[in-house]
Design a protein around this motif. Structure first.
Motif, PDB file in Angstrom:
ATOM      1  N   VAL A 128       0.842  -1.202   0.000  1.00 47.54           N
ATOM      2  CA  VAL A 128       0.000   0.000   0.000  1.00 47.54           C
ATOM      3  C   VAL A 128       0.876   1.251   0.000  1.00 47.54           C
ATOM      4  O   VAL A 128       1.792   1.376   0.810  1.00 47.54           O
ATOM      5  N   ILE A 129       0.576   2.145  -0.941  1.00 53.21           N
ATOM      6  CA  ILE A 129       1.170   3.485  -0.924  1.00 53.21           C
ATOM      7  C   ILE A 129       0.035   4.430  -0.563  1.00 53.21           C
ATOM      8  O   ILE A 129      -0.968   4.495  -1.283  1.00 53.21           O
ATOM      9  N   SER A 130       0.147   5.133   0.572  1.00 50.07           N
ATOM     10  CA  SER A 130      -0.925   6.066   0.951  1.00 50.07           C
ATOM     11  C   SER A 130      -0.515   7.484   0.589  1.00 50.07           C
ATOM     12  O   SER A 130       0.644   7.872   0.768  1.00 50.07           O
ATOM     13  N   ILE A 131      -1.483   8.222   0.033  1.00 47.63           N
ATOM     14  CA  ILE A 131      -1.232   9.626  -0.302  1.00 47.63           C
ATOM     15  C   ILE A 131      -2.366  10.449   0.298  1.00 47.63           C
ATOM     16  O   ILE A 131      -3.517  10.334  -0.124  1.00 47.63           O
ATOM     17  N   ASP A 132      -2.032  11.253   1.301  1.00 48.90           N
ATOM     18  CA  ASP A 132      -3.037  12.105   1.942  1.00 48.90           C
ATOM     19  C   ASP A 132      -2.662  13.571   1.750  1.00 48.90           C
ATOM     20  O   ASP A 132      -1.527  13.898   1.397  1.00 48.90           O
ATOM     21  N   GLY A 133      -3.644  14.435   2.029  1.00 51.10           N
ATOM     22  CA  GLY A 133      -3.376  15.868   1.953  1.00 51.10           C
ATOM     23  C   GLY A 133      -4.655  16.642   1.722  1.00 51.10           C
ATOM     24  O   GLY A 133      -5.704  16.047   1.490  1.00 51.10           O
ATOM     25  N   PRO A 134      -4.574  17.986   1.804  1.00 51.11           N
ATOM     26  CA  PRO A 134      -5.777  18.816   1.639  1.00 51.11           C
ATOM     27  C   PRO A 134      -6.256  18.845   0.192  1.00 51.11           C
ATOM     28  O   PRO A 134      -5.555  18.392  -0.714  1.00 51.11           O
ATOM     29  N   TYR A 178      -5.143   2.098  -8.614  1.00 49.79           N
ATOM     30  CA  TYR A 178      -5.342   3.437  -8.045  1.00 49.79           C
ATOM     31  C   TYR A 178      -6.727   3.534  -7.405  1.00 49.79           C
ATOM     32  O   TYR A 178      -7.722   3.166  -8.032  1.00 49.79           O
ATOM     33  N   VAL A 179      -6.793   3.991  -6.163  1.00 50.95           N
ATOM     34  CA  VAL A 179      -8.099   4.150  -5.505  1.00 50.95           C
ATOM     35  C   VAL A 179      -8.252   5.585  -4.997  1.00 50.95           C
ATOM     36  O   VAL A 179      -7.480   6.047  -4.146  1.00 50.95           O
ATOM     37  N   ASP A 180      -9.272   6.277  -5.527  1.00 54.27           N
ATOM     38  CA  ASP A 180      -9.571   7.653  -5.157  1.00 54.27           C
ATOM     39  C   ASP A 180     -10.683   7.620  -4.102  1.00 54.27           C
ATOM     40  O   ASP A 180     -11.865   7.521  -4.428  1.00 54.27           O
ATOM     41  N   THR A 181     -10.305   7.681  -2.826  1.00 59.68           N
ATOM     42  CA  THR A 181     -11.324   7.526  -1.781  1.00 59.68           C
ATOM     43  C   THR A 181     -12.223   8.759  -1.679  1.00 59.68           C
ATOM     44  O   THR A 181     -13.367   8.661  -1.247  1.00 59.68           O
ATOM     45  N   GLY A 182     -11.719   9.931  -2.099  1.00 58.58           N
ATOM     46  CA  GLY A 182     -12.561  11.132  -2.112  1.00 58.58           C
ATOM     47  C   GLY A 182     -13.761  10.934  -3.024  1.00 58.58           C
ATOM     48  O   GLY A 182     -14.870  11.384  -2.729  1.00 58.58           O
ATOM     49  N   VAL A 218      -1.853  -1.317  -4.083  1.00 55.05           N
ATOM     50  CA  VAL A 218      -2.657  -0.118  -4.356  1.00 55.05           C
ATOM     51  C   VAL A 218      -1.938   1.183  -4.014  1.00 55.05           C
ATOM     52  O   VAL A 218      -1.132   1.247  -3.086  1.00 55.05           O
ATOM     53  N   VAL A 219      -2.267   2.210  -4.803  1.00 50.10           N
ATOM     54  CA  VAL A 219      -1.970   3.586  -4.418  1.00 50.10           C
ATOM     55  C   VAL A 219      -3.320   4.138  -3.993  1.00 50.10           C
ATOM     56  O   VAL A 219      -4.236   4.225  -4.807  1.00 50.10           O
ATOM     57  N   MET A 220      -3.473   4.437  -2.700  1.00 42.55           N
ATOM     58  CA  MET A 220      -4.770   4.910  -2.214  1.00 42.55           C
ATOM     59  C   MET A 220      -4.613   6.344  -1.732  1.00 42.55           C
ATOM     60  O   MET A 220      -3.701   6.663  -0.981  1.00 42.55           O
ATOM     61  N   GLU A 221      -5.549   7.172  -2.212  1.00 41.12           N
ATOM     62  CA  GLU A 221      -5.416   8.604  -1.978  1.00 41.12           C
ATOM     63  C   GLU A 221      -6.619   9.135  -1.220  1.00 41.12           C
ATOM     64  O   GLU A 221      -7.746   8.702  -1.485  1.00 41.12           O
ATOM     65  N   GLY A 222      -6.388  10.030  -0.241  1.00 46.61           N
ATOM     66  CA  GLY A 222      -7.515  10.582   0.518  1.00 46.61           C
ATOM     67  C   GLY A 222      -7.078  11.525   1.618  1.00 46.61           C
ATOM     68  O   GLY A 222      -6.205  12.373   1.416  1.00 46.61           O
ATOM     69  N   ARG A 223      -7.724  11.387   2.801  1.00 44.89           N
ATOM     70  CA  ARG A 223      -7.405  12.272   3.929  1.00 44.89           C
ATOM     71  C   ARG A 223      -6.914  11.481   5.147  1.00 44.89           C
ATOM     72  O   ARG A 223      -6.252  12.029   6.017  1.00 44.89           O
ATOM     73  N   ALA A 265     -11.264  10.472  12.324  1.00 50.85           N
ATOM     74  CA  ALA A 265     -10.220  10.416  11.305  1.00 50.85           C
ATOM     75  C   ALA A 265      -9.990  11.754  10.615  1.00 50.85           C
ATOM     76  O   ALA A 265     -10.157  11.890   9.409  1.00 50.85           O
ATOM     77  N   PRO A 266      -9.611  12.790  11.378  1.00 56.49           N
ATOM     78  CA  PRO A 266      -9.375  14.097  10.752  1.00 56.49           C
ATOM     79  C   PRO A 266      -8.149  14.081   9.831  1.00 56.49           C
ATOM     80  O   PRO A 266      -7.284  13.207   9.976  1.00 56.49           O
ATOM     81  N   LEU A 267      -8.136  15.058   8.920  1.00 58.66           N
ATOM     82  CA  LEU A 267      -6.980  15.191   8.039  1.00 58.66           C
ATOM     83  C   LEU A 267      -5.776  15.669   8.845  1.00 58.66           C
ATOM     84  O   LEU A 267      -5.828  16.712   9.482  1.00 58.66           O
ATOM     85  N   LYS A 268      -4.715  14.883   8.850  1.00 58.83           N
ATOM     86  CA  LYS A 268      -3.443  15.345   9.434  1.00 58.83           C
ATOM     87  C   LYS A 268      -2.311  14.508   8.848  1.00 58.83           C
ATOM     88  O   LYS A 268      -2.553  13.439   8.261  1.00 58.83           O
ATOM     89  N   LYS A 269      -1.114  14.998   9.026  1.00 63.85           N
ATOM     90  CA  LYS A 269       0.030  14.270   8.469  1.00 63.85           C
ATOM     91  C   LYS A 269       0.193  12.960   9.230  1.00 63.85           C
ATOM     92  O   LYS A 269       0.288  12.969  10.456  1.00 63.85           O
ATOM     93  N   PRO A 270       0.199  11.825   8.517  1.00 62.09           N
ATOM     94  CA  PRO A 270       0.381  10.549   9.232  1.00 62.09           C
ATOM     95  C   PRO A 270       1.794  10.432   9.805  1.00 62.09           C
ATOM     96  O   PRO A 270       2.741  10.959   9.218  1.00 62.09           O
ATOM     97  N   ASP A 271       1.918   9.748  10.929  1.00 58.46           N
ATOM     98  CA  ASP A 271       3.250   9.487  11.479  1.00 58.46           C
ATOM     99  C   ASP A 271       4.088   8.797  10.414  1.00 58.46           C
ATOM    100  O   ASP A 271       3.615   7.851   9.779  1.00 58.46           O
ATOM    101  N   GLY A 272       5.288   9.261  10.259  1.00 53.82           N
ATOM    102  CA  GLY A 272       6.210   8.597   9.337  1.00 53.82           C
ATOM    103  C   GLY A 272       5.973   8.929   7.880  1.00 53.82           C
ATOM    104  O   GLY A 272       6.622   8.353   7.000  1.00 53.82           O
ATOM    105  N   ALA A 273       5.044   9.869   7.585  1.00 56.98           N
ATOM    106  CA  ALA A 273       4.794  10.201   6.177  1.00 56.98           C
ATOM    107  C   ALA A 273       5.873  11.141   5.641  1.00 56.98           C
ATOM    108  O   ALA A 273       6.388  11.983   6.374  1.00 56.98           O
ATOM    109  N   PHE A 274       6.185  10.986   4.378  1.00 54.83           N
ATOM    110  CA  PHE A 274       7.127  11.873   3.699  1.00 54.83           C
ATOM    111  C   PHE A 274       6.314  13.034   3.118  1.00 54.83           C
ATOM    112  O   PHE A 274       5.348  12.820   2.393  1.00 54.83           O
ATOM    113  N   VAL A 275       6.701  14.278   3.464  1.00 60.59           N
ATOM    114  CA  VAL A 275       5.913  15.446   3.030  1.00 60.59           C
ATOM    115  C   VAL A 275       6.410  15.964   1.673  1.00 60.59           C
ATOM    116  O   VAL A 275       7.607  16.144   1.468  1.00 60.59           O
TER     117      VAL A 275
END
Ligand code: DC
Length: 219
Positions: free
Chosen positions: A4-10, A30-34, A123-128, A188-198
């Motif tokens: 799993v590759i997670s991609i979060d952000g505003p 690719y999974v667009d959770t938004g 998967v590359v899963m994208e969301g918040r 599950a608010p939007l915030k930088k996950p622990d260990g995420a690369f910004v």
């Protein structure tokens, strides 16, 4: 269970286009959770369900069939068999998607589905909340951000492509409002996950964004 590759952000930071391209380059799904939260919102609007009524929205969400299909290289979102890719990008849906996604019951329904999607695929899963909540143990976590003005310019182009003319000021307001609700909600608010690369994409072009992520994964 796949990688799993997670991609979060505003909103408007460039997550979707970047995540799509990263998935294509690495051969991941690719999974667009938004898009899933947007599809639930569209269904609520169509069924005249008040988005403040958490129980009704959750009950409705649990019966919906949300699917993704790649057609001619483009990802399409299907709601109960109907292609709603365009409609879920309308400003009406954008206005109501944050309250809908703040409902704990809706999140549970969609998060269960998201976890299942990674059972047999990389998967590359994208969301918040992908790196914080859906897959806190994801192999690779990214948090993509950009200045709000730059994000608004990008969103304006999306709306124009969709045939909607909105001024930039309205979009800045919409993004700020959405970021505020998304970051301050209880579940599950939007915030930088622990260990995420910004990755701050304010001054990056699209190819640079993609390559930073692909290189980090290949390292
Ligand atoms: O990425 P997007 O703008 O299409 O997302 C729409 C909304 O869905 C966003 O304002 C918050 C919500 N969302 C969420 O709460 N959790 C996710 N994993 C993805 C999106």
């Amino acid at each position: 269970m796949g990688d799993v590759i997670s991609i979060d952000g505003p909103a408007g930071a460039g997550k979707s286009s970047t995540a799509r391209k990263v998935a294509q380059e690495l051969g991941f799904l690719y999974v667009d959770t938004g898009a899933m939260y947007r599809a639930v919102t569209l269904a609520a609007i169509r069924n005249n369900i008040d988005v403040q009524n958490a129980d009704q929205v959750t009950q409705m969400a649990s019966k919906l069939k949300i699917r993704f299909k790649k057609i001619d290289g483009e990802y399409h979102t299907f709601l109960d068999g109907e292609d709603v890719s365009r409609e879920i990008r309308s400003s009406e849906v954008a206005d109501l998607v944050s309250p809908v996604s703040a409902i704990a019951g809706v999140r549970k329904v969609l998060v269960d589905q998201q976890r299942k999607m990674a059972q047999d695929h990389d998967v590359v899963m994208e969301g918040r909340d992908i790196g914080t909540n859906v897959f806190p143990d994801a192999e690779y976590k990214f948090f993509i951000t950009a200045d709000v003005e730059v994000r608004a310019q990008r969103r304006m182009k999306d709306y124009q492509k969709n045939g909607q003319a909105l001024n930039q000021e309205k979009i800045v307001e919409e993004l700020k409002k959405r970021d505020k609700i998304d970051s301050s909600r209880e579940h599950a608010p939007l915030k930088k996950p622990d260990g995420a690369f910004v990755v701050d994409t304010t001054d990056l072009d699209f190819d640079e964004q993609v390559q930073i992520i692909v290189n980090k994964v290949k390292q």
